[in-house]
Design a protein around this motif. Structure first.
Motif, short mmCIF file in Angstrom:
data_model
loop_
_atom_site.label_atom_id
_atom_site.label_comp_id
_atom_site.label_asym_id
_atom_site.label_seq_id
_atom_site.Cartn_x
_atom_site.Cartn_y
_atom_site.Cartn_z
N ASP A 1 3.36 -22.59 2.68
CA ASP A 1 2.28 -21.21 2.47
C ASP A 1 1.81 -21.60 1.19
OD1 ASP A 1 4.68 -20.79 0.67
OD2 ASP A 1 4.74 -18.87 1.10
N GLU A 2 1.54 -22.75 0.47
CA GLU A 2 0.86 -23.21 -0.48
C GLU A 2 -0.32 -24.50 0.13
OE1 GLU A 2 4.00 -22.22 -2.63
OE2 GLU A 2 2.84 -20.55 -3.37
N THR A 3 -1.49 -24.31 -0.39
CA THR A 3 -2.39 -25.35 -0.37
C THR A 3 -2.36 -26.07 -1.73
OG1 THR A 3 -3.50 -24.05 1.08
CG2 THR A 3 -4.19 -26.43 0.76
N GLY B 1 9.02 -35.38 -2.99
CA GLY B 1 8.15 -34.83 -4.15
C GLY B 1 8.97 -33.83 -5.20
N HIS B 2 9.78 -32.78 -4.65
CA HIS B 2 10.34 -32.02 -5.45
C HIS B 2 11.34 -32.84 -6.38
CE1 HIS B 2 9.15 -28.08 -4.37
NE2 HIS B 2 9.54 -28.15 -3.03
N LEU B 3 12.19 -33.80 -5.87
CA LEU B 3 13.13 -34.47 -6.67
C LEU B 3 12.46 -35.15 -7.75
CD1 LEU B 3 15.75 -36.13 -4.62
CD2 LEU B 3 14.89 -37.41 -6.50
N GLY C 1 10.71 -13.45 -1.92
CA GLY C 1 11.80 -12.73 -2.10
C GLY C 1 12.31 -12.94 -3.78
N GLY C 2 12.28 -14.57 -3.98
CA GLY C 2 12.95 -15.00 -5.48
C GLY C 2 12.49 -14.38 -6.47
N PRO C 3 11.28 -14.43 -6.75
CA PRO C 3 10.69 -13.91 -7.98
C PRO C 3 11.33 -12.39 -7.98
CG PRO C 3 9.29 -15.26 -7.06
CD PRO C 3 10.28 -15.20 -6.11
N LYS C 4 11.15 -11.75 -6.83
CA LYS C 4 11.27 -10.17 -6.73
C LYS C 4 12.53 -9.77 -7.31
CE LYS C 4 7.10 -8.83 -4.90
NZ LYS C 4 6.36 -8.22 -3.79
N VAL C 5 13.60 -10.86 -6.54
CA VAL C 5 15.32 -10.38 -6.79
C VAL C 5 15.34 -10.70 -8.43
CG1 VAL C 5 17.35 -11.07 -6.56
CG2 VAL C 5 15.89 -10.79 -4.70
N SER C 6 14.63 -11.67 -8.85
CA SER C 6 14.82 -12.27 -10.34
C SER C 6 14.36 -11.19 -11.18
CB SER C 6 14.18 -13.60 -10.41
OG SER C 6 13.99 -13.90 -11.74
N ALA C 7 13.13 -10.62 -10.95
CA ALA C 7 12.79 -9.64 -11.85
C ALA C 7 13.60 -8.38 -12.16
CB ALA C 7 11.10 -9.25 -11.35
N ALA D 1 15.32 -29.01 -9.16
CA ALA D 1 13.92 -28.81 -8.47
C ALA D 1 13.89 -27.96 -7.36
CB ALA D 1 13.20 -30.21 -8.23
N GLY D 2 12.67 -27.71 -6.85
CA GLY D 2 12.57 -26.85 -5.62
C GLY D 2 12.46 -25.34 -6.39
N GLY D 3 11.75 -24.53 -5.44
CA GLY D 3 11.45 -23.30 -5.78
C GLY D 3 12.43 -22.43 -6.55
N VAL D 4 13.68 -22.48 -6.32
CA VAL D 4 14.73 -21.51 -6.87
C VAL D 4 14.80 -22.21 -8.54
CG1 VAL D 4 16.96 -20.70 -6.81
CG2 VAL D 4 15.70 -21.08 -4.71
N SER D 5 14.56 -23.57 -8.63
CA SER D 5 14.54 -23.78 -9.92
C SER D 5 13.82 -23.25 -11.08
CB SER D 5 14.49 -25.30 -10.04
OG SER D 5 13.26 -25.67 -9.90
N ALA D 6 12.96 -22.54 -10.71
CA ALA D 6 12.05 -21.42 -11.29
C ALA D 6 12.95 -20.38 -11.89
CB ALA D 6 10.85 -20.88 -10.73
N ASN D 7 13.96 -20.03 -11.53
CA ASN D 7 15.00 -18.73 -11.66
C ASN D 7 15.34 -19.00 -13.10
OD1 ASN D 7 17.65 -17.47 -11.67
ND2 ASN D 7 16.39 -16.48 -10.35
N LYS D 8 15.02 -18.04 -14.05
CA LYS D 8 15.65 -18.08 -15.55
C LYS D 8 16.91 -17.99 -15.55
CE LYS D 8 12.10 -15.19 -17.35
NZ LYS D 8 11.76 -13.99 -17.95
O1 KG4 Z 1 10.16 -25.28 -3.02
P1 KG4 Z 1 9.51 -23.98 -2.42
O2 KG4 Z 1 8.08 -23.61 -3.32
O3 KG4 Z 1 9.29 -24.01 -0.95
C1 KG4 Z 1 10.16 -24.71 -0.43
O4 KG4 Z 1 10.07 -26.00 -0.08
O5 KG4 Z 1 10.74 -23.85 0.66
O6 KG4 Z 1 10.59 -22.87 -2.61
C2 KG4 Z 1 10.47 -21.45 -2.26
C3 KG4 Z 1 11.74 -20.74 -2.28
C4 KG4 Z 1 11.63 -19.32 -1.80
O7 KG4 Z 1 12.73 -19.13 -1.12
C5 KG4 Z 1 11.45 -18.43 -3.03
O8 KG4 Z 1 12.19 -17.10 -2.78
C6 KG4 Z 1 12.26 -19.17 -4.28
O9 KG4 Z 1 12.02 -20.55 -3.72
N1 KG4 Z 1 11.83 -18.91 -5.52
C7 KG4 Z 1 12.78 -18.26 -6.42
C8 KG4 Z 1 12.21 -18.27 -7.52
N2 KG4 Z 1 10.56 -18.42 -7.17
C9 KG4 Z 1 10.86 -19.01 -6.02
N3 KG4 Z 1 14.15 -18.00 -6.37
C10 KG4 Z 1 14.64 -17.51 -7.40
N4 KG4 Z 1 14.32 -17.05 -8.28
C11 KG4 Z 1 12.80 -17.35 -8.67
N5 KG4 Z 1 12.20 -17.19 -9.87
#
Ligand code: KG4
Ligand code: ZN
Length: 336
Positions: free
Chosen positions: A11-13, A114-116, A179-185, A265-272
């Protein structure tokens, strides 16, 4: 060598230009979050159509930011999988068509590679070998990395991915998408009131399972008064359980391999909270931890341009055929 990177797997270009000596030249991103949030999650057909609308203007914008023209580009890298078939095909078709027009090679990049490799774009890149924890919406993987394309899976999720567990928890708590950023906030407002299970940490091994934790979260929510504070306390308990589970497995992976470098790495690695827990653990283990900067934790074109550049420099590229691989194991990649 200037490499144009194109990411359209979900869902990102994302579009970026990476130069083999000068580094990252420019990167631009269009997020479809606002469009999908109306539906509570990613709608694949809408995602594909939106990538079609955005990708060419983004490429033009990226070239303009870098003060480059199309004739400066020496190669094109695109995400060929894993991901949504329609979305991937937009990037693959665009990349292959431009490569043919510009008479430059194009290379298919594995999204998780790429993530890695995203931490390689930072000032203090990790040297090989290292252990990588890849935590995204579709994958939870612990990998031993001996070089580019030399991946050995140490453990993986047997059911939901970590990001998926965050997304489903957000849905349960009625927080919406993403969901991730919202749960985290919300977790930041939570109190340590509940203790949730740390799945599969009481037995040896490096695999993960998050579906039981999801059910536990749901049951706790149903048995609560469902107040805002209940939701925040549940979000905090959930996030703490995920964070500790990941930390325990990463410590075990470092000890088992004898390696002293960890990449997250990967989206969840943004979690503080997860970043802080892994920083703390690696300090105690006298190891180092490498994260991408926040905007390169989630999907982006820069990581694809970087990974593709390394492979193009090694002389790899494919024929003119357009293909995408919605399922693609990391271990099938060739070393460079
Ligand atoms: O790597 P990514 O952008 O896309 C995939 O390759 O899937 O990861 C997206 C995932 C989503 O499930 C999103 O909810 C999660 O990363 N995410 C987070 C946070 N930011 C994004 N999960 C927890 N805390 C965050 N801050
Ligand atoms: Zn991703």
């Amino acid at each position: 060598m200037y490499v144009l990177g194109i990411e359209t797997s979900c869902d990102e270009t994302g579009v970026a230009i990476y130069h083999s000596e000068k580094g990252l030249i420019s990167d631009v991103l269009y997020s479809q979050v606002a469009m999908h949030s109306e539906y509570g999650g990613v709608v694949p057909e809408l995602a594909s159509r939106d990538h079609i609308r955005r990708v060419i203007p983004l490429i033009k914008q990226c070239l303009a930011h870098g003060h480059l023209s199309t004739s400066d580009i020496n190669g094109i890298a695109y995400t060929a999988g894993p991901g949504l078939m329609g979305a991937l095909l937009v990037g693959a078709t665009t990349a292959r068509s431009l490569a043919w027009t510009w008479q430059v090679p194009a290379i298919a990049v594995h999204h998780m590679e790429g993530h890695l490799l995203a931490p390689m774009l930072e000032e203090n890149p990790p040297a090989f070998p290292f252990v990588a924890l890849l935590i995204s919406g579709g994958h939870t993987l612990l990998v031993r990395v001996d070089g580019i394309g030399q991946y050995h899976t140490l453990g993986e999720s047997l059911d939901d991915a970590a990001g998926e567990a965050f997304d489903k928890t957000a849905k349960m708590l009625d927080l919406g998408y993403p969901g991730g950023p919202k749960v985290s906030a919300l977790a930041e407002l939570g109190q340590p009131r509940f203790v949730f299970p740390r799945p599969m940490t009481d037995r040896p091994g490096l695999d993960f399972s998050f579906s039981g934790l999801k059910t536990f979260t749901l049951n706790t929510f149903h048995n609560s008064d469902k107040t805002e504070q209940d939701k925040a306390d549940i979000a905090f308990a959930f996030q703490t359980a995920v964070s500790e589970t990941l930390t325990i497995k990463c410590r075990r992976a470092l000890q088992q391999t004898g390696l002293k470098r960890l990449v997250i790495a990967g989206g969840v690695s943004a979690n503080k909270q997860i970043r802080a827990a892994l920083l703390d653990m690696t300090a105690k283990e006298q190891a180092t931890v490498h994260f991408p900067r926040l905007k390169f934790c989630t999907d982006n074109g820069a990581m694809i341009a970087y990974a593709g550049c390394q492979r193009l420099l090694a002389g790899q590229h494919e024929s003119l055929e357009i293909f995408a691989k919605p399922r693609w194991a990391l271990e099938q990649l060739s070393p460079i």
